[in-house]
Design an enzyme around this catalytic site. Sequence first.
Site, PDB file in Angstrom:
ATOM      1  N   ASP A  39       0.859  -1.176   0.000  1.00 60.21           N
ATOM      2  CA  ASP A  39       0.000   0.000   0.000  1.00 60.21           C
ATOM      3  C   ASP A  39       0.904   1.239   0.000  1.00 60.21           C
ATOM      4  O   ASP A  39       2.126   1.125   0.180  1.00 60.21           O
ATOM      5  CB  ASP A  39      -0.891  -0.046   1.248  1.00 60.21           C
ATOM      6  CG  ASP A  39      -1.860   1.113   1.336  1.00 60.21           C
ATOM      7  OD1 ASP A  39      -2.262   1.635   0.282  1.00 60.21           O
ATOM      8  OD2 ASP A  39      -2.208   1.500   2.462  1.00 60.21           O
ATOM      9  N   ASP A  52      -0.271   5.068   1.286  1.00 60.13           N
ATOM     10  CA  ASP A  52      -0.522   5.914   2.456  1.00 60.13           C
ATOM     11  C   ASP A  52      -0.623   5.079   3.730  1.00 60.13           C
ATOM     12  O   ASP A  52      -1.410   4.136   3.810  1.00 60.13           O
ATOM     13  CB  ASP A  52      -1.810   6.709   2.254  1.00 60.13           C
ATOM     14  CG  ASP A  52      -1.700   7.689   1.110  1.00 60.13           C
ATOM     15  OD1 ASP A  52      -1.283   8.831   1.347  1.00 60.13           O
ATOM     16  OD2 ASP A  52      -2.012   7.299  -0.035  1.00 60.13           O
ATOM     17  N   ASP A  87      -2.143  -0.915   5.877  1.00 63.54           N
ATOM     18  CA  ASP A  87      -2.464  -0.397   7.209  1.00 63.54           C
ATOM     19  C   ASP A  87      -3.946  -0.219   7.491  1.00 63.54           C
ATOM     20  O   ASP A  87      -4.356  -0.174   8.652  1.00 63.54           O
ATOM     21  CB  ASP A  87      -1.798   0.972   7.394  1.00 63.54           C
ATOM     22  CG  ASP A  87      -2.432   2.039   6.517  1.00 63.54           C
ATOM     23  OD1 ASP A  87      -2.970   3.025   7.049  1.00 63.54           O
ATOM     24  OD2 ASP A  87      -2.401   1.889   5.288  1.00 63.54           O
TER      25      ASP A  87
END
Length: 248
Positions: A17, A19, A197
């Site tokens: 990922d 961000d 996240d």
Amino acid sequence: MTHPHRLLPDRVSLFLDVDGTLAQIRPRPEDVGPDVRRNMLLRRVVKALDGRLAILSGRTISEVDYILENAVRAVAGVHGLERRDAEGERRDYLITNEVRQALDQAILVLNALAEQKRGVLIEAKGKSVGVHYRLNPEAEDMVLTITQNIAQNSPLSLQLGDRVAELRAPGPDKGDALRAFMNEVPFEGRMPVFVGDDLTDEHAFKAAVELGGFGILVGPERETAARFRLPNVAAVLDWLEDGVAHHA
């Protein structure tokens, strides 16, 4: 949850990922930009894995290319609605006119909301529109009420993340994107590992497990399909650096 073992480039296909994983989350999406150390490291990771690195992001592919300075060719954007394979061929999901019109109407409603609520930011991404309220957490109830109402009365799907509500075209998610990459050269035949996240990353964690791999959660412990955990972005970069250094 335990720290992941060292990255073994010869054995895995790696999915990351952006961000909250490769870049710190900022109050405004546009505040995230290129970083020399990170992007040089990603180029080394691509080389060590013989190209078996792909980005799975909620951002558009063009935004990912800007932030990562074209370090990674294989990218899935807008949570899987956009996809570019390792050869550079676009394989985007096509949306209907009905969905496009619903997105246009949603943007009008959400822009009006942003005018009323300071700190609420609207991010139109072509196949989705995100409502960020990190700068005004007290707006959460209103944001959720409005986006849920739009989703219930339109063909759009509502996807919730870390202080963001996103109305998106129905279609592939990050898990579907991971599966698609794993059916293609050079990813096929290796163990998938996904690092992310947010709640929006759970589809990809589950897909990695289904295909014999595992997920790595970044951030505080929570209920998740990921097996391992890294505490923050700095730890992710250190983990990548360690794997590449020992591979060399």
